[in-house]
Design a protein around this motif. Structure first.
Motif, short mmCIF file in Angstrom:
data_model
loop_
_atom_site.label_atom_id
_atom_site.label_comp_id
_atom_site.label_asym_id
_atom_site.label_seq_id
_atom_site.Cartn_x
_atom_site.Cartn_y
_atom_site.Cartn_z
N GLY A 1 0.81 -1.20 0.00
CA GLY A 1 0.00 0.00 0.00
C GLY A 1 0.85 1.26 0.00
O GLY A 1 2.00 1.29 -0.42
N ASP B 1 5.96 4.41 0.28
CA ASP B 1 5.47 3.18 -0.32
C ASP B 1 6.57 2.14 -0.08
O ASP B 1 7.55 2.42 0.62
N THR C 1 -3.43 6.38 5.71
CA THR C 1 -3.35 5.43 4.59
C THR C 1 -3.99 6.03 3.35
O THR C 1 -5.06 6.64 3.40
N THR D 1 -3.30 -1.48 3.46
CA THR D 1 -1.94 -0.95 3.66
C THR D 1 -1.36 -1.50 4.96
O THR D 1 -2.03 -1.50 6.00
#
Length: 474
Positions: free
Chosen positions: A83, A107, A124, A129
């Motif tokens: 995520g 990331d 998020t 994620t």
């Protein structure tokens, strides 16, 4: 979208110690692989060796989940497994950068090192994620945090998803504004042997400085065997070991030998273990007695040790243990003069009482006053030159003990010719107890210390200032 094919690189931020890392991510039709934490490579790029002890993973199934700004009492390495997140960091440590803000997206190809006391929060940006973080202290329910409200107007964080539209816990919504935040203080400096000659000078040097703790043997006995649990050591930045067994002649007796090894070796081994395990800087005070005194020049820090007696042997062994600590300063000194009974006060008393002493004239070195040692230690800890061993004595041409005695007589208004020089063997010929062998040359080279920015005071000037002071009252 994960950025593949980057090289490992670091980027600084406006917050001291907060560093972003680009991570190489290698992918194909099966997925991707990365080295999430690679100590050797990251240290080579200048990352602190922060010694992680716990690995945590946090998962959020919905985009927009927002976690509050928490400043924790440990360092963290934060990276994303799957995520993408928007991160905001606010410096909540005491100091000039209190309130500084940094934001960025993370990331799987980016990570960040977050130092102790910097508030961190995450929002998020994609479903499912997960982010992972390594920390260098075990989680504890009684750990002391600081918090900042996500909507603080001073920090003015530009959240990608408005806070009114995201999932936030009630606790995070209730956190204080910046003006009400309790700043996180620096980690503590512990000074051991605080009532000894050097300990008293360190008390005078640091005084009531915040986050400096003074400990006597009654407060903390480093030979007791429970040092590992005597303090919450992750709260400490530095240990200055001003405690030692220094009775040179008594160390040659059966009882003294055991006491010297306990204080100067067993205790130092325990300190080295604690300092290494907790990322603490250890300052250890060494002695000219680690040398045999046979060189015809001042001793350098890299000259091999060759102690003559028990005391010197214990100091050399303690030095070797202290040197195993990744962050260490070994401060090697000689002919130490501080408060209480000492050579200078003895000579001044003899001069005043009309006694003409015989003083050793075949041992050469420099007088070193504890106030100068304390100032030199503080300089090393403030300037942080390369870790290692530093000679620290008074400056000026080396003297014999007899020369030093004559200087005391002259400084106190007495005839220096009243001092007679004798050899070491002559001086101790009538001794009733054991006598430790002394190095004939105790002069130490000061080049390395001076290159680190500290110029020791001339020993004769320090002697004059010392004798001009009134005697301490009982």
């Amino acid at each position: 979208m994960t950025d593949f094919g980057k090289s490992l690189a670091r980027t600084g931020t406006p917050i001291p110690g907060l560093v972003v890392f680009d991570l190489p991510v290698h992918g194909d039709n099966r997925g991707w692989f990365k080295e999430n934490w690679q100590r050797e490579k990251m240290l080579a790029l200048g990352l602190e060796d922060f010694g992680p002890v716990q690995n945590n993973i946090s998962f959020n199934d919905a985009a927009g989940t927002t976690r509050g700004i928490h400043a924790e009492p440990w360092d963290k390495w934060v990276s994303v497994a799957t995520g993408r997140i928007f991160g905001a960091w606010v410096d909540l440590r005491e100091g000039p950068t209190f309130g500084a803000v940094f934001t960025t997206e993370l990331d799987p190809s980016r990570a960040i090192f977050v130092p102790r006391g910097v508030g961190n929060s995450y929002q998020t940006l994609e479903p499912d994620t997960a982010y992972t973080y390594l920390v260098n202290d075990h989680w504890s329910a009684d750990a002391e945090y600081s918090f900042l409200n996500l909507a603080d107007e001073t920090a003015a964080i530009q959240w990608p998803i408005p806070l009114a539209e995201v999932e936030i816990s009630p606790k995070d919504l209730a956190h204080p504004r910046l003006a009400e935040v309790t700043a996180i203080p620096p980690r503590t400096t512990l000074i051991l042997g605080a009532n000894g000659q050097l300990g008293l000078a360190l008390r005078a040097e640091y005084g009531d400085t915040a986050n400096v703790e003074y400990a006597t043997r009654a407060d903390l006995d480093i030979t007791a065997g429970n040092l590992d649990t005597a303090r919450h050591w992750r709260n400490f930045d530095t240990i200055i070991n001003a405690s030692a067994y220094t009775s040179v002649d008594a160390a040659e007796t059966p009882v003294g030998r055991g006491d010297a090894w306990a204080a100067n070796v067993t205790g130092v081994a325990a300190l080295a273990r604690v300092a290494t395990a907790n990322g603490i800087t250890l300052v250890h005070v060494s002695s000219d007695y680690v040398y045999d005194g046979s060189l015809q020049r001042p001793y350098r820090e890299d000259d091999p040790v060759s102690p003559l007696g028990v005391y010197g042997q214990t100091k050399a062994a303690g030095d070797a243990l202290a040197a195993t600590v990744p962050r260490h300063y070994i401060v090697r000194t000689s002919w130490v003069i501080g408060e209480g009974h000492n050579f200078v006060r003895t000579m001044a008393s003899l001069a005043e009482r009309g006694i003409d002493p015989k003083v050793v004239d075949d041992q050469v070195g420099r007088l070193t006053f504890t106030s100068d040692i304390a100032a030199g230690i503080r300089h090393l800890l403030d300037a942080r030159p390369a870790y290692g061993t530093y000679n620290l004595t008074g400056a000026g041409e080396p003297l014999s003990w007899a020369d030093a005695a004559r200087a005391v007589f002259a400084q106190t208004g007495h005839d220096p010719s009243r001092v007679s020089g004798v050899t070491t063997d002559e001086y101790f010929a009538s001794a009733k107890g054991p006598v430790a062998p002394r190095p004939r040359n105790s002069a130490l080279d000061l080049t390395k210390l001076e290159a680190a920015g500290f110029a020791p005071a001339d020993q004769r000037a320090s002697l004059a200032a010392y004798l001009d002071r009134p005697l301490p009252t009982a």
